[in-house]
Design an enzyme around this catalytic site. Structure first.
Site, mmCIF file in Angstrom:
data_model
loop_
_atom_site.group_PDB
_atom_site.id
_atom_site.type_symbol
_atom_site.label_atom_id
_atom_site.label_comp_id
_atom_site.label_asym_id
_atom_site.label_seq_id
_atom_site.Cartn_x
_atom_site.Cartn_y
_atom_site.Cartn_z
ATOM 1 N N ASP A 1 -2.612 -2.902 -1.791
ATOM 2 C CA ASP A 1 -1.346 -2.169 -2.671
ATOM 3 C C ASP A 1 -0.204 -1.869 -2.097
ATOM 4 O OD1 ASP A 1 -2.841 -0.243 -1.140
ATOM 5 O OD2 ASP A 1 -2.025 1.411 -2.388
ATOM 6 N N GLU A 2 0.859 -1.434 -2.758
ATOM 7 C CA GLU A 2 2.038 -1.232 -2.501
ATOM 8 C C GLU A 2 2.485 -1.977 -1.268
ATOM 9 O OE1 GLU A 2 2.184 3.432 -4.076
ATOM 10 O OE2 GLU A 2 1.000 3.167 -2.129
ATOM 11 N N ALA A 3 2.613 -3.368 -1.136
ATOM 12 C CA ALA A 3 2.944 -3.817 -0.092
ATOM 13 C C ALA A 3 4.220 -4.484 -0.246
ATOM 14 C CB ALA A 3 2.090 -5.128 0.020
#
Length: 538
Positions: free
Chosen positions: A344-346
């Site tokens: 996530d949230e890369a």
């Protein structure tokens, strides 16, 4: 491993409870009477989660000083469950409750594993109660354990106390036949933003067990701290585990300590899912090893709460040596089926690098005998065959993103549902909640409970494998903090996972939830007295 000084948030938690209690009093005056005092005999099935089938009948069963707990002495699991039940009941009742062979327990509590009870499945049970005895039957020991939680909740809440209490100890007569709606019923604990000790994790495991949760997802790495020993990369913990949000000393689990968490969870029939979040949320690793950075320069340790700024270097071969070593060592410690690889949230990883990274990392998980779980951004790459994705979007998530997840589900990828504006336990209840975050909005008790996983994303029912309630700890540093954010929302998510859709009804649920308050008190759980729930008067 490292002891740590807690940030003093207990005062905030107590203020939250006090404020909520005042609000509850106002709400009760305007909307109806608070829940009545606890009955001597709780009506059969008036527990959380709601059972699938309840048939009240006859007089109650009464626990006495002569009660014995009968088990199959040839079964190690049955004996262990008998001793677990006796350990729950002895302190408050003061009764000896010897664990004996089933034939030596006439009129007592009998725990039976019956392989022929195929309709009960892997976790179902049948409880039959009457004046002549109480019998719990299951096809598997896990089902007996779930049934023990029903037996426990049918007794007065005072049974949870650690000193002798006044009885009587009665369980209503009749039959409960119960099986879970979903096979995956999880809760996640973030031990990276703030570190929690083995004993503190065990406490949470026991709280989950009461509500028939069967999966503990441990978020073991993030920007603020790396919490699991990896022998081949020791600075991950000695350096990367040395801090936390706010700059405290952090900490980490040795391999022996992690094994103890896994063992304890297994004794409560919970499967541990370890998460190593990547390629983003990796500052603790990047700070520990310069070679993992594209520029070869280690960033400083991070103690803030921003996200999306860190990334493993997808083009570097050493990145995949690192990933292989970490997954190999963690898989060897974990008897469960899954390794969660985050994803996530890369935001600091390009799309092409993200896809390339996931294409190389997912086979590593399979190489070491595990199945991939990833946050739903994994659908931006190609989920491996058999992989599960964990959806954490909200009502505001763009339609295109939801459609991508739904398409993956239609193509065979299983879904774990954790919508942040429903099931994230760290979201504030109201704008005045002292703890928690509000980026997904505020999440009161009714909003957390009142949704249907089967209808949530419009995917085939078979694609939804279950639900999970994550508890992120950017603002939570003590067990009291965990308590007041998890309770009373956690039991509602547990009910969504266990109970049939036909039992779902807010108006009846809030009454059953209110009746949990004396149990919370007896267990020492600090909880939020939501004005939406008719709690008993204090």
């Amino acid at each position: 491993m490292t002891p740590r000084r807690r940030i003093p948030r207990l005062i905030g938690s107590l203020l939250l409870v006090a404020a909520a209690g005042a609000a509850c009093g106002e709400a009760a005056a305007g909307t109806g009477t608070a829940a009545a005092a606890e009955p001597e005999v709780r009506p059969l099935g008036r527990i959380v989660p709601a059972p699938a089938s309840v048939t009240p009948e006859g007089e109650p069963y009464t626990l006495t000083g002569d009660t014995r707990i009968g088990v199959d002495g040839t079964s190690r699991e049955s004996r262990a469950l008998g001793h677990y039940l006796a350990g729950l009941l002895r302190p408050a009742t003061g009764f000896p409750l010897p664990v004996v062979e089933e034939a030596a327990a006439p009129g007592g509590i009998r725990l039976r594993v019956d392989p022929g009870a195929t309709a009960l499945g892997a976790e179902g049970y049948r409880l039959v109660s009457g004046p002549d005895g109480l019998t719990l039957t299951a096809r598997e020991p896990a089902g007996l354990f779930r049934g023990v939680q029903t037996l426990r909740q049918q007794l007065p809440a005072a049974v949870e106390r650690k000193t002798v209490q006044n009885g009587p100890w009665k369980i209503a007569g009749g039959t409960v036949t119960d099986t879970p709606r979903y096979a995956y019923r999880g809760a996640m604990l973030d031990v990276s933003r703030h570190f929690f000790t083995v004993d503190e994790v065990k406490r949470y495991i026991d709280q989950l067990a009461l509500y028939k949760v069967n999966t503990l997802h441990l978020h073991l790495s993030d920007d603020q701290g790396w919490r699991i020993a990896v022998d081949s990369w020791p600075r991950l913990t000695t350096h990367g585990g040395s801090t936390q949000v706010g700059g405290g000393p952090g900490g980490f689990y040795t391999k022996a300590q992690y094994r103890e968490i896994v063992r304890y969870a297994a004794s409560r029939y919970q499967e541990v899912v370890p998460e190593i979040d990547m390629p983003g949320h990796t500052n603790a690793a990047l700070a520990s090893y310069p070679e993992l950075n594209c520029d070869g320069v280690a960033p400083p340790l991070y103690t803030g709460t921003k996200v999306g700024f860190s990334s493993l270097c997808a083009p570097k071969p050493v990145t995949y040596d690192f990933v292989d070593d970490v997954i190999r060592e963690i898989a060897a410690l974990t008897p469960g089926r899954y390794v969660h690889i985050g994803g996530d949230e890369a935001r600091s990883t390009s799309h092409d690098d993200y896809v390339a990274f996931m294409d190389r990392v997912q086979p590593v998980v399979a190489k070491y005998g595990k199945t991939v779980i990833g946050w739903h951004q994994l659908t931006g790459a190609t989920p491996a065959p058999g992989a599960l994705v964990q959806y954490w979007g909200t009502d505001r998530t763009p339609a295109a993103e939801k459609d991508r997840v739904a398409e993956a589900a239609r193509n065979g990828t299983g879904l774990i549902l954790s919508p942040a504006d429903r099931s994230y336990l760290d979201m504030k209840y109201t704008k005045d909640t002292p703890l928690g975050l509000a980026w997904a909005g505020t999440v009161e008790v009714r909003r957390s409970y009142d949704w249907d996983p089967a209808a949530y994303l419009g995917v085939p029912g078979t694609a939804v494998r279950g639900v999970e309630a994550p508890l992120w700890t950017e603002t939570l540093a003590t067990t009291a903090d965990l308590d007041v954010m998890a309770f009373p929302r956690l039991p509602g998510i547990a009910e969504l996972g266990w109970s049939p859709a036909s039992t779902h009804d807010w108006d009846t649920y809030k009454l059953r939830l209110a009746e949990q308050a004396p149990r919370f008190d007896a267990l020492g759980i600090t909880y939020y007295r939501s004005p939406q729930v008719p709690w008993p008067a204090e």
